[in-house]
Design an enzyme around this catalytic site. Structure first.
Site, PDB file in Angstrom:
ATOM      1  N   GLY A  79      42.465 131.327 -32.528  1.00 50.88           N
ATOM      2  CA  GLY A  79      41.783 132.427 -31.865  1.00 50.88           C
ATOM      3  C   GLY A  79      40.691 131.997 -30.905  1.00 50.88           C
ATOM      4  N   ARG A  82      41.396 133.020 -27.194  1.00 52.33           N
ATOM      5  CA  ARG A  82      41.171 134.466 -27.081  1.00 52.33           C
ATOM      6  C   ARG A  82      39.668 134.758 -27.024  1.00 52.33           C
ATOM      7  NH1 ARG A  82      44.609 137.130 -30.899  1.00 52.33           N
ATOM      8  NH2 ARG A  82      45.949 137.617 -29.148  1.00 52.33           N
ATOM      9  N   GLU A 103      46.715 132.560 -12.223  1.00 56.30           N
ATOM     10  CA  GLU A 103      48.077 132.049 -12.129  1.00 56.30           C
ATOM     11  C   GLU A 103      48.395 131.277 -13.403  1.00 56.30           C
ATOM     12  OE1 GLU A 103      46.065 131.256  -9.333  1.00 56.30           O
ATOM     13  OE2 GLU A 103      46.935 132.741  -7.983  1.00 56.30           O
ATOM     14  N   TYR A 115      47.308 136.076 -22.316  1.00 54.69           N
ATOM     15  CA  TYR A 115      46.774 136.922 -21.230  1.00 54.69           C
ATOM     16  C   TYR A 115      47.212 138.378 -21.411  1.00 54.69           C
ATOM     17  CZ  TYR A 115      45.741 132.407 -19.074  1.00 54.69           C
ATOM     18  OH  TYR A 115      45.272 131.147 -18.840  1.00 54.69           O
TER      19      TYR A 115
HETATM   20  C1  LIG Z   1      47.508 128.729 -24.177  1.00 52.01           C
HETATM   21  C2  LIG Z   1      46.345 128.203 -25.018  1.00 52.01           C
HETATM   22  C3  LIG Z   1      45.084 128.224 -24.175  1.00 52.01           C
HETATM   23  C4  LIG Z   1      46.165 129.118 -26.227  1.00 52.01           C
HETATM   24  O1  LIG Z   1      45.048 128.630 -26.955  1.00 52.01           O
HETATM   25  P1  LIG Z   1      44.818 128.971 -28.499  1.00 52.01           P
HETATM   26  O2  LIG Z   1      43.385 128.696 -28.805  1.00 52.01           O
HETATM   27  O3  LIG Z   1      45.830 128.288 -29.315  1.00 52.01           O
HETATM   28  O4  LIG Z   1      45.118 130.527 -28.498  1.00 52.01           O
HETATM   29  P2  LIG Z   1      44.635 131.604 -29.586  1.00 52.01           P
HETATM   30  O5  LIG Z   1      44.658 130.997 -30.958  1.00 52.01           O
HETATM   31  O6  LIG Z   1      43.366 132.230 -29.128  1.00 52.01           O
HETATM   32  O7  LIG Z   1      45.840 132.643 -29.508  1.00 52.01           O
HETATM   33  C5  LIG Z   1      45.712 133.852 -28.811  1.00 52.01           C
HETATM   34  C6  LIG Z   1      47.097 134.369 -28.496  1.00 52.01           C
HETATM   35  O8  LIG Z   1      47.751 133.497 -27.574  1.00 52.01           O
HETATM   36  C7  LIG Z   1      49.165 133.482 -27.846  1.00 52.01           C
HETATM   37  N1  LIG Z   1      49.575 132.145 -28.265  1.00 52.01           N
HETATM   38  C8  LIG Z   1      48.772 131.065 -28.423  1.00 52.01           C
HETATM   39  N2  LIG Z   1      49.511 129.986 -28.761  1.00 52.01           N
HETATM   40  C9  LIG Z   1      50.803 130.401 -28.805  1.00 52.01           C
HETATM   41  C10 LIG Z   1      52.026 129.748 -29.089  1.00 52.01           C
HETATM   42  N3  LIG Z   1      52.083 128.435 -29.395  1.00 52.01           N
HETATM   43  N4  LIG Z   1      53.160 130.469 -29.007  1.00 52.01           N
HETATM   44  C11 LIG Z   1      53.129 131.787 -28.685  1.00 52.01           C
HETATM   45  N5  LIG Z   1      51.984 132.470 -28.432  1.00 52.01           N
HETATM   46  C12 LIG Z   1      50.840 131.786 -28.481  1.00 52.01           C
HETATM   47  C13 LIG Z   1      49.374 134.490 -28.948  1.00 52.01           C
HETATM   48  O9  LIG Z   1      49.547 135.766 -28.355  1.00 52.01           O
HETATM   49  C14 LIG Z   1      48.040 134.432 -29.670  1.00 52.01           C
HETATM   50  O10 LIG Z   1      47.777 135.565 -30.426  1.00 52.01           O
HETATM   51  P3  LIG Z   1      48.227 135.612 -31.973  1.00 52.01           P
HETATM   52  O11 LIG Z   1      47.692 134.358 -32.605  1.00 52.01           O
HETATM   53  O12 LIG Z   1      47.580 136.863 -32.470  1.00 52.01           O
HETATM   54  O13 LIG Z   1      49.721 135.629 -31.965  1.00 52.01           O
HETATM   55  C15 LIG Z   1      46.636 126.777 -25.559  1.00 52.01           C
HETATM   56  O14 LIG Z   1      47.941 126.733 -26.086  1.00 52.01           O
HETATM   57  C16 LIG Z   1      46.470 125.688 -24.534  1.00 52.01           C
HETATM   58  O15 LIG Z   1      45.362 125.163 -24.321  1.00 52.01           O
HETATM   59  N6  LIG Z   1      47.580 125.331 -23.868  1.00 52.01           N
HETATM   60  C17 LIG Z   1      47.560 124.268 -22.871  1.00 52.01           C
HETATM   61  C18 LIG Z   1      46.726 124.660 -21.660  1.00 52.01           C
HETATM   62  C19 LIG Z   1      47.259 125.914 -20.994  1.00 52.01           C
HETATM   63  O16 LIG Z   1      48.464 126.122 -20.873  1.00 52.01           O
HETATM   64  N7  LIG Z   1      46.315 126.742 -20.521  1.00 52.01           N
HETATM   65  C20 LIG Z   1      46.649 127.952 -19.783  1.00 52.01           C
HETATM   66  C21 LIG Z   1      46.782 127.596 -18.338  1.00 52.01           C
HETATM   67  S1  LIG Z   1      47.150 129.018 -17.327  1.00 52.01           S
END
Ligand SMILES: CC(C)(COP(=O)(O)OP(=O)(O)OC[C@H]1O[C@@H](n2cnc3c(N)ncnc32)[C@H](O)[C@@H]1OP(=O)(O)O)[C@@H](O)C(=O)NCCC(=O)NCCS
Length: 158
Positions: A79, A82, A103, A115
Site C-alpha cells: 500500500g 497508493r 504516462e 492509477y
Molecule cells: C506499480 C508500483 C509502483 C506499485 O507499488 P506498490 O507499493 O506495490 O503498490 P501498492 O501496494 O500501493 O498497491 C496499490 C494497488 O496497485 C495495484 N498493484 C500493485 N502491484 C500490483 C501487482 N503486482 N499486480 C497487480 N496490481 C498491482 C493494485 O491495484 C493495488 O491495490 P490492491 O493491493 O488493493 O490490489 C510498483 O509495482 C513499482 O514500483 N513498479 C515498478 C515501477 C513502476 O512501474 N512505476 C510506475 C511507472 S508509470
C-alpha cells in the site's frame, strides 16, 4: 514505523537505487534533483528509516504531470505506492491543480491498476513513447471535476 513526508535531497541516493531496480531507463541522482525544485512536489514513504516508495509531479498553473512513482521491491504490495500517490492527489486537490496526467507503459498492469484505483482514467496513447524497450505509453488523467461528479453519483447528490 511508516510515515509519508515531503521528498527532499536526503532521499535522492535511495531513490536512484530504487530507479535502478525498477526501471530499464532509470533516472540518475542528477535527474532526481528535479523532484526537490520549486516547480515540483514529491512525497516519500519511509518504512523504518528506509525510503520505501516515492511519487513526484511537476505543476504549471492548474495542471500537474506525475513524473515518477515507484516502490522498492522489498516493500511492494504493502500500500505504499497508493499512499504516496494519494498524498500527491491530496496536494493537487488542495492547491488548485485541477487536472493530473501521467504516462505509463501499456504493459504495466500493476501501475495501471494503481492509477485506476486513485481515480485516473485512460485518455489516450502515445506510440513509441518509451525506449529500452520501445513501447506505447498509455496516457491517464484525473480531473477534480470528474472525481467530484463520481462522488456525487455515489451519494446520490446532483
Ligand atoms: C506499480 C508500483 C509502483 C506499485 O507499488 P506498490 O507499493 O506495490 O503498490 P501498492 O501496494 O500501493 O498497491 C496499490 C494497488 O496497485 C495495484 N498493484 C500493485 N502491484 C500490483 C501487482 N503486482 N499486480 C497487480 N496490481 C498491482 C493494485 O491495484 C493495488 O491495490 P490492491 O493491493 O488493493 O490490489 C510498483 O509495482 C513499482 O514500483 N513498479 C515498478 C515501477 C513502476 O512501474 N512505476 C510506475 C511507472 S508509470
Amino acid at each position: 514505523m511508516v510515515e509519508i513526508i515531503r521528498f527532499g535531497h536526503e532521499h535522492i541516493r535511495e531513490a536512484a537505487q530504487i530507479e535502478a531496480l525498477c526501471f530499464s531507463d532509470p533516472w540518475s541522482e542528477a535527474g532526481l534533483e528535479l523532484l526537490t525544485r520549486e516547480e515540483a512536489v514529491a512525497f516519500a514513504c519511509m518504512a523504518d528509516g528506509r525510503l520505501a516508495a516515492y511519487a513526484g509531479m511537476i505543476s504549471v498553473l492548474d495542471e500537474g504531470q506525475i513524473i515518477n512513482v515507484a516502490s522498492h521491491p522489498d516493500f511492494q504490495r504493502r500500500g505504499f505506492a497508493r499512499a504516496v500517490l494519494g498524498a500527491l492527489v491530496d496536494y493537487a486537490d488542495q492547491n488548485g491543480i485541477v487536472t493530473l496526467s501521467l504516462e505509463v507503459r501499456e504493459s504495466n498492469a500493476p501501475a495501471i491498476s494503481l492509477y485506476r484505483s486513485a481515480g485516473f482514467v485512460v485518455a489516450g496513447q502515445r506510440p513509441r513513447y518509451y525506449r529500452f524497450p520501445t513501447e506505447t505509453a498509455t496516457v491517464m488523467v484525473r480531473t477534480k471535476k470528474q472525481i467530484t461528479a463520481q462522488n456525487q453519483q455515489k451519494t446520490g447528490n446532483n
